[in-house]
Design a protein around this motif. Structure first.
Motif, PDB file in Angstrom:
ATOM      1  N   LEU A  31      -0.370  -0.192 -11.539  1.00 50.63           N
ATOM      2  CA  LEU A  31      -0.507  -0.505 -10.122  1.00 50.63           C
ATOM      3  C   LEU A  31      -0.967  -1.942  -9.941  1.00 50.63           C
ATOM      4  CD1 LEU A  31      -2.406   2.720  -8.986  1.00 50.63           C
ATOM      5  CD2 LEU A  31      -0.003   2.190  -8.592  1.00 50.63           C
ATOM      6  N   ILE A  32      -1.895  -2.361 -10.802  1.00 47.03           N
ATOM      7  CA  ILE A  32      -2.512  -3.674 -10.690  1.00 47.03           C
ATOM      8  C   ILE A  32      -2.585  -4.292 -12.080  1.00 47.03           C
ATOM      9  CG2 ILE A  32      -4.633  -4.898 -10.052  1.00 47.03           C
ATOM     10  CD1 ILE A  32      -5.329  -2.404  -8.375  1.00 47.03           C
ATOM     11  N   SER A  33      -2.309  -5.577 -12.174  1.00 43.92           N
ATOM     12  CA  SER A  33      -2.505  -6.248 -13.459  1.00 43.92           C
ATOM     13  C   SER A  33      -3.260  -7.542 -13.244  1.00 43.92           C
ATOM     14  CB  SER A  33      -1.198  -6.498 -14.186  1.00 43.92           C
ATOM     15  OG  SER A  33      -0.172  -6.836 -13.334  1.00 43.92           O
ATOM     16  N   PHE A  34      -4.078  -7.863 -14.193  1.00 41.97           N
ATOM     17  CA  PHE A  34      -4.886  -9.074 -14.148  1.00 41.97           C
ATOM     18  C   PHE A  34      -4.516  -9.975 -15.314  1.00 41.97           C
ATOM     19  CE2 PHE A  34      -7.473  -5.791 -12.161  1.00 41.97           C
ATOM     20  CZ  PHE A  34      -7.848  -6.414 -10.991  1.00 41.97           C
TER      21      PHE A  34
ATOM     22  N   ALA B 143       0.834  -1.203   0.000  1.00 43.37           N
ATOM     23  CA  ALA B 143       0.000   0.000   0.000  1.00 43.37           C
ATOM     24  C   ALA B 143       0.869   1.254   0.000  1.00 43.37           C
ATOM     25  CB  ALA B 143      -0.948  -0.002   1.195  1.00 43.37           C
ATOM     26  N   LYS B 144       1.925   1.253   0.798  1.00 45.34           N
ATOM     27  CA  LYS B 144       2.822   2.408   0.859  1.00 45.34           C
ATOM     28  C   LYS B 144       3.556   2.618  -0.465  1.00 45.34           C
ATOM     29  CE  LYS B 144       3.596   2.651   5.818  1.00 45.34           C
ATOM     30  NZ  LYS B 144       4.593   2.745   6.874  1.00 45.34           N
ATOM     31  N   LYS B 145       3.934   1.530  -1.128  1.00 47.49           N
ATOM     32  CA  LYS B 145       4.593   1.644  -2.428  1.00 47.49           C
ATOM     33  C   LYS B 145       3.629   2.195  -3.469  1.00 47.49           C
ATOM     34  CE  LYS B 145       8.366  -1.521  -2.007  1.00 47.49           C
ATOM     35  NZ  LYS B 145       9.423  -2.048  -2.805  1.00 47.49           N
ATOM     36  N   MET B 146       2.364   1.766  -3.401  1.00 50.39           N
ATOM     37  CA  MET B 146       1.354   2.310  -4.311  1.00 50.39           C
ATOM     38  C   MET B 146       1.208   3.811  -4.096  1.00 50.39           C
ATOM     39  SD  MET B 146      -1.779  -0.363  -4.440  1.00 50.39           S
ATOM     40  CE  MET B 146      -1.675  -1.871  -5.354  1.00 50.39           C
ATOM     41  N   TYR B 147       1.171   4.214  -2.836  1.00 48.15           N
ATOM     42  CA  TYR B 147       1.075   5.642  -2.514  1.00 48.15           C
ATOM     43  C   TYR B 147       2.238   6.401  -3.155  1.00 48.15           C
ATOM     44  CZ  TYR B 147       1.755  10.021  -0.128  1.00 48.15           C
ATOM     45  OH  TYR B 147       1.970  11.354   0.116  1.00 48.15           O
ATOM     46  N   SER B 148       3.440   5.898  -2.958  1.00 52.34           N
ATOM     47  CA  SER B 148       4.635   6.569  -3.486  1.00 52.34           C
ATOM     48  C   SER B 148       4.586   6.680  -5.001  1.00 52.34           C
ATOM     49  CB  SER B 148       5.908   5.827  -3.075  1.00 52.34           C
ATOM     50  OG  SER B 148       6.077   5.902  -1.685  1.00 52.34           O
TER      51      SER B 148
END
Length: 73
Positions: free
Chosen positions: A68-71, A7-12
Motif C-alpha cells: 500500500l505504501i513504500s518508503f 484512498a478508494k483504491k487502497m480500500y479496494s
C-alpha cells in the motif's frame, strides 16, 4: 490522481485481499491490534475517500502482505 481516488483504491486493494484470504474483519482487526468496530470504521473512511492513520495502514499492509505504501529512506 486525487487523494480521494487513492484512498478508494487502497480500500479496494485491502477489501480484495481480505476476500482472497477468506478473512473476516474480526480476524483482521484482532491481528492488527484493534477492535472490529474500529477496523470497520477505518475501512468505511477509505471507501468514502478519506485517508486513515499511517500506522494502521502499515499494520494492514504487513498482516495482509500487500503493498500500500513504500518508503525510500
Amino acid at each position: 490522481m486525487t487523494e480521494k481516488e487513492i484512498a478508494k483504491k487502497m480500500y479496494s486493494k485491502i477489501d480484495m485481499k481480505i476476500f482472497e484470504k477468506k478473512l473476516t474483519y474480526q480476524e483482521v482487526a484482532k491481528n492488527i491490534g484493534t477492535s472490529k468496530q474500529n477496523f470497520s470504521d477505518q475501512m468505511l473512511n477509505l471507501k468514502g475517500g478519506k485517508f486513515i492513520n499511517l500506522r494502521t495502514l502499515l499494520k494492514i499492509q504487513n498482516f495482509l502482505d500487500i503493498k500500500l505504501i513504500s518508503f525510500y529512506i
